[in-house]
Design a protein around this motif. Structure first.
Motif, PDB file in Angstrom:
ATOM      1  N   ILE A 536       0.703  -1.301   0.068  1.00 40.68           N
ATOM      2  CA  ILE A 536       0.062  -0.119  -0.033  1.00 40.68           C
ATOM      3  C   ILE A 536       0.830   1.292  -0.121  1.00 40.68           C
ATOM      4  CG2 ILE A 536      -1.603   1.218   1.065  1.00 40.68           C
ATOM      5  CD1 ILE A 536      -2.701  -1.449   2.356  1.00 40.68           C
ATOM      6  N   VAL A 537       1.993   1.199   0.820  1.00 43.74           N
ATOM      7  CA  VAL A 537       2.723   2.230   0.956  1.00 43.74           C
ATOM      8  C   VAL A 537       4.060   1.965  -0.055  1.00 43.74           C
ATOM      9  CG1 VAL A 537       4.266   3.847   2.361  1.00 43.74           C
ATOM     10  CG2 VAL A 537       2.248   2.759   3.291  1.00 43.74           C
ATOM     11  N   LEU A 538       4.176   2.945  -1.012  1.00 39.53           N
ATOM     12  CA  LEU A 538       5.274   2.722  -1.975  1.00 39.53           C
ATOM     13  C   LEU A 538       5.819   4.142  -2.254  1.00 39.53           C
ATOM     14  CD1 LEU A 538       3.387   0.728  -4.807  1.00 39.53           C
ATOM     15  CD2 LEU A 538       4.954  -0.072  -3.410  1.00 39.53           C
ATOM     16  N   ALA A 539       6.978   4.139  -1.360  1.00 41.10           N
ATOM     17  CA  ALA A 539       7.682   5.755  -1.389  1.00 41.10           C
ATOM     18  C   ALA A 539       8.283   6.036  -2.714  1.00 41.10           C
ATOM     19  CB  ALA A 539       8.825   5.737  -0.352  1.00 41.10           C
ATOM     20  N   HIS A 540       8.541   5.218  -3.663  1.00 38.68           N
ATOM     21  CA  HIS A 540       8.964   5.631  -5.066  1.00 38.68           C
ATOM     22  C   HIS A 540       7.768   6.003  -5.823  1.00 38.68           C
ATOM     23  CE1 HIS A 540       8.131   1.431  -5.478  1.00 38.68           C
ATOM     24  NE2 HIS A 540       7.780   1.461  -6.702  1.00 38.68           N
ATOM     25  N   ASP A 541       6.601   5.418  -5.591  1.00 36.19           N
ATOM     26  CA  ASP A 541       5.235   5.663  -6.455  1.00 36.19           C
ATOM     27  C   ASP A 541       4.175   6.198  -5.752  1.00 36.19           C
ATOM     28  OD1 ASP A 541       3.485   5.467  -8.234  1.00 36.19           O
ATOM     29  OD2 ASP A 541       3.403   3.303  -8.582  1.00 36.19           O
ATOM     30  N   PRO A 542       4.428   7.731  -5.355  1.00 38.74           N
ATOM     31  CA  PRO A 542       3.366   8.302  -4.715  1.00 38.74           C
ATOM     32  C   PRO A 542       1.946   8.353  -5.295  1.00 38.74           C
ATOM     33  CG  PRO A 542       4.795  10.122  -5.751  1.00 38.74           C
ATOM     34  CD  PRO A 542       5.312   8.738  -5.916  1.00 38.74           C
ATOM     35  N   GLU A 543       1.776   8.321  -6.477  1.00 37.52           N
ATOM     36  CA  GLU A 543       0.455   8.183  -7.177  1.00 37.52           C
ATOM     37  C   GLU A 543      -0.285   6.861  -6.946  1.00 37.52           C
ATOM     38  OE1 GLU A 543       0.795   8.760 -11.378  1.00 37.52           O
ATOM     39  OE2 GLU A 543       1.543  10.949 -11.262  1.00 37.52           O
ATOM     40  N   THR A 544       0.289   5.914  -6.998  1.00 38.58           N
ATOM     41  CA  THR A 544      -0.214   4.495  -6.657  1.00 38.58           C
ATOM     42  C   THR A 544      -0.583   4.524  -5.008  1.00 38.58           C
ATOM     43  OG1 THR A 544       0.969   3.380  -8.634  1.00 38.58           O
ATOM     44  CG2 THR A 544       0.138   1.869  -6.735  1.00 38.58           C
ATOM     45  N   SER A 545       0.485   4.930  -4.436  1.00 39.70           N
ATOM     46  CA  SER A 545       0.237   4.823  -2.890  1.00 39.70           C
ATOM     47  C   SER A 545      -0.879   5.824  -2.621  1.00 39.70           C
ATOM     48  CB  SER A 545       1.580   5.567  -2.283  1.00 39.70           C
ATOM     49  OG  SER A 545       2.771   4.628  -2.072  1.00 39.70           O
ATOM     50  N   GLY A 546      -1.083   6.865  -3.156  1.00 43.57           N
ATOM     51  CA  GLY A 546      -2.191   7.814  -2.855  1.00 43.57           C
ATOM     52  C   GLY A 546      -3.292   7.087  -3.301  1.00 43.57           C
ATOM     53  N   ALA A 547      -3.498   6.427  -4.174  1.00 39.18           N
ATOM     54  CA  ALA A 547      -4.709   5.754  -4.410  1.00 39.18           C
ATOM     55  C   ALA A 547      -5.102   4.666  -3.595  1.00 39.18           C
ATOM     56  CB  ALA A 547      -4.727   5.115  -6.025  1.00 39.18           C
ATOM     57  N   ARG A 548      -4.197   3.784  -3.271  1.00 39.15           N
ATOM     58  CA  ARG A 548      -4.263   2.762  -2.333  1.00 39.15           C
ATOM     59  C   ARG A 548      -4.729   3.066  -0.848  1.00 39.15           C
ATOM     60  NH1 ARG A 548       0.356  -1.363  -4.513  1.00 39.15           N
ATOM     61  NH2 ARG A 548      -0.686  -2.003  -6.541  1.00 39.15           N
ATOM     62  N   LEU A 549      -4.059   4.220  -0.621  1.00 39.75           N
ATOM     63  CA  LEU A 549      -4.313   4.766   0.749  1.00 39.75           C
ATOM     64  C   LEU A 549      -5.628   5.346   1.024  1.00 39.75           C
ATOM     65  CD1 LEU A 549      -0.953   6.910   1.510  1.00 39.75           C
ATOM     66  CD2 LEU A 549      -1.604   4.906   2.693  1.00 39.75           C
ATOM     67  N   PHE A 550      -6.220   5.963  -0.267  1.00 42.41           N
ATOM     68  CA  PHE A 550      -7.486   6.372  -0.192  1.00 42.41           C
ATOM     69  C   PHE A 550      -8.625   5.377  -0.272  1.00 42.41           C
ATOM     70  CE2 PHE A 550     -11.175   7.843  -2.734  1.00 42.41           C
ATOM     71  CZ  PHE A 550     -11.701   9.093  -2.027  1.00 42.41           C
ATOM     72  N   MET A 551      -8.129   4.207  -0.942  1.00 42.25           N
ATOM     73  CA  MET A 551      -8.848   2.914  -0.716  1.00 42.25           C
ATOM     74  C   MET A 551      -8.921   2.405   0.516  1.00 42.25           C
ATOM     75  SD  MET A 551      -8.310  -0.881  -2.405  1.00 42.25           S
ATOM     76  CE  MET A 551      -7.107  -1.120  -1.076  1.00 42.25           C
ATOM     77  N   ALA A 552      -7.826   2.295   1.182  1.00 39.57           N
ATOM     78  CA  ALA A 552      -7.585   1.719   2.765  1.00 39.57           C
ATOM     79  C   ALA A 552      -8.446   2.669   3.446  1.00 39.57           C
ATOM     80  CB  ALA A 552      -6.065   1.548   2.854  1.00 39.57           C
ATOM     81  N   ALA A 553      -8.335   4.008   3.439  1.00 46.05           N
ATOM     82  CA  ALA A 553      -9.030   4.643   4.458  1.00 46.05           C
ATOM     83  C   ALA A 553     -10.625   4.427   4.248  1.00 46.05           C
ATOM     84  CB  ALA A 553      -8.762   6.224   4.075  1.00 46.05           C
ATOM     85  N   ASN A 554     -10.903   4.389   3.064  1.00 43.68           N
ATOM     86  CA  ASN A 554     -12.526   4.170   2.866  1.00 43.68           C
ATOM     87  C   ASN A 554     -13.130   2.642   3.263  1.00 43.68           C
ATOM     88  OD1 ASN A 554     -13.597   6.728   1.824  1.00 43.68           O
ATOM     89  ND2 ASN A 554     -11.976   6.693   0.656  1.00 43.68           N
TER      90      ASN A 554
END
Length: 574
Positions: A536-554
């Motif tokens: 879920i957390v990919l320091a090198h890929d903030p776009e994918t991380s942001g999307a997965r974090l948004f999914m996890a938060a919801n």
């Protein structure tokens, strides 16, 4: 508008189009038409039975109707594929944008995701617990208390106005026994009694504080007075003290009732007579003689004319007396009047009873049907007892409480959340074991822990991400793959699960669903242990991380909403 309501509307628009074209006759009853997940996720994202249930009343072939309906559904932009299965079921596959839209809907609605107006305009009276006011709450009362309270919250969330009610059985012989028990303890506090309490009285030490209070107030004034002088005042004080104790015990579980209805006050107000008058006017109460008891008849039995409720007209096996031969009300007669009273303020009634009351369900349902001309919905939910265990062994009882385990002791040991969630992990009428060691295990086999841990894990991920400068973002939800979409699809079921649980009066469905959602999230998280690209957390890929974090938060929001319906804390760290 959430996923299932949106596609239900799409489906009805398609059916309207078929009516307009003459493929379907107008004004067909669509009540049985559903939009739901397919039984096998491999078959698609949504399924509908519309062609199957409408073909016969439309006078057409289900397969032919399915073909016509599929053609209409393929016109929907968000539908990528429609397949006909078997004799006429339709399976739909949806565009990835649908799942992004659903995540945004969860984010926008927050705590209200899953809330509906299903019960708008309806008032439901839920009577639960209603333990005899003769002592503290014990675990025999706990399951019904939690089921009733969770159901009340669920119905409120679904748009109903809910009245939470407790019926105080303070007119029967058990409260006279309570008064005599308090009087014995009162004499004991004065030093006039010692040793074991006589058989037939309530032996628990919980009566001692009240007895000591009475001894301080009255001295010896009522110690040797005739029973007729002290029974009523002792009964009133004892019932009041026991109800204070019961309210405090229920509060430990987060349970608070709106109404406490007294059986004694009900009878004093003439409510049984009023109910009898209504039923006599309808010809449903008459004066008659009961049949002799089956089997060997006692020598002193003789036929007596009594007022009888014509419950056989509603499927009961015999008519039921509402008064005894001495003119006092039978338990059924008083109960009938109580339901008559509840109906003055509610459109629908729900009773949560112990399974030992199963024999009276048919007659009280008959009474409510008679009082409302079959117009009021009335459900009785029977709740099985809970077998208490510790490490797989039956639990010993508490002498202090009078040979039972108190609710207060259980909540103090394992906590409110554990008790409430555990009571909803089985259907109410199924047997249950409550093992003090298992319910606090930090393992996936413990549903309480597993669901709360999923929510806590999500918050831990969000905290870790924030520490690395990453945050949830809806800007690149197109990067989410099939694994993420499957998880979102499960989260999207929450509103329909809530609706089904409310319609069927089954709050345990929320616990079952949360277990499935938590397991799916844990599985997705663990996928990242084997595949670094799925973390879920990919320091090198903030776009994918942001999307997965948004999914996890919801996903976390949905879990929190479900736990809220159970009045269980959504833990943010464990």
């Amino acid at each position: 508008m959430t996923l299932y309501t949106l596609f239900t509307q799409h489906l009805h628009d398609a059916l309207d189009a078929l009516e307009a074209s003459g493929t379907l006759p107008a004004a067909l009853n669509r009540t049985a038409v559903t939009v739901e997940p397919p039984r096998d996720a491999a078959h698609g994202d949504l399924a509908t039975n519309a062609a199957m249930v409408l073909a016969k009343p439309a006078g057409t072939n289900p397969r032919a109707l399915a073909e016509a309906l599929a053609a209409e559904l393929r016109k929907i932009e968000a539908v990528t594929e429609v397949e006909i299965a078997g004799p006429g079921f339709l399976n739909l596959r949806l565009a990835p944008s649908v799942w992004a839209d659903e995540l945004n809907a969860i984010a926008a609605l927050g705590r209200d995701y899953g809330r509906s107006e299903l019960g708008k305009g309806k008032t439901v009276n839920i009577e639960y617990v209603s333990a005899n006011p003769t002592g503290p709450m014990h675990m025999g009362h706990c399951r019904g208390a939690v089921v009733g309270d969770a159901l009340a919250t669920l119905l409120e969330y679904s748009g109903h106005k809910v009245i939470r009610e407790y019926y105080i059985n303070d007119a029967g012989g058990q409260v006279d026994v309570l008064a005599r028990s308090v009087h014995w303890r009162y004499r004991e506090a004065l030093g006039l009694e010692s040793g074991e309490m006589p058989e037939g009285l309530y032996p628990g030490d919980y009566l001692v504080p009240l007895a000591q209070e009475l001894a301080g107030e009255l001295g010896n004034a009522q110690a040797d007075a005739p029973e007729g002088e002290w029974l009523v005042p002792f009964r009133k004080r004892a019932v009041a003290a026991m109800m204070d104790m019961i309210r405090a015990d229920l509060a430990r579980l987060g349970i608070h009732h709106d109404v406490f209805a007294s059986e004694a006050e009900l009878q004093a107000a003439g409510k049984p007579e009023a109910a009898e008058a209504v039923l006599r006017e309808k010809g449903l109460v008459y004066d008659g003689v009961l049949e002799a008891p089956k089997g060997k008849v006692a020598e002193d039995w003789e036929p007596v004319e009594l007022p009888l409720f014509r419950s056989t007209a509603f499927g009961d096996d015999q008519d039921r007396p509402i008064r005894k031969s001495n003119g006092s009300w039978t338990y059924f007669g008083a109960d009938l009047a109580y339901h008559f009273q509840k109906l003055q303020d509610a459109d629908e009634l729900i009773d949560i009873w112990g399974a030992d009351h199963a024999g009276t369900v048919k007659r009280i349902k008959a009474a409510v049907a008679a009082l409302t001309d079959n117009e009021a919905r009335f459900d009785v939910k029977l709740v099985q007892m809970v077998k208490l265990m510790r490490g797989g062994e039956p639990l010993k009882m508490s002498k202090r409480a009078g040979n039972f385990v108190t609710l207060a002791d259980v909540v103090q040991e394992v906590g409110k959340d554990v008790v409430r969630f555990t009571m909803l992990t089985r259907k109410a009428d199924a047997q249950m074991e409550f093992d003090f060691e298992k319910v606090v295990e930090a393992s996936k086999d413990n549903p309480v822990f597993y669901v709360q841990y999923a929510h806590a894990r999500i918050h831990s991920i969000l905290r870790k991400a924030a520490g690395e400068g990453l945050a949830p973002s809806a800007d690149h939800l197109g990067t989410l793959g099939s694994e993420e979409q499957a998880l979102i699809a499960l989260a999207a079921q929450f509103p329909r699960i809530v609706e089904a649980a409310a319609l069927n009066r089954e709050p345990h469905r929320i616990a079952f669903y949360l277990g499935d959602l938590a397991a799916a999230f844990h599985a997705f998280f663990n996928l990242g242990n084997d595949r670094t690209d799925k973390r879920i957390v990919l320091a090198h890929d903030p776009e994918t991380s942001g999307a997965r974090l948004f999914m996890a938060a919801n996903i976390g929001q949905v879990i929190a909403n479900g736990l809220g319906l159970m009045a269980v804390e959504a833990a943010t760290q464990m």
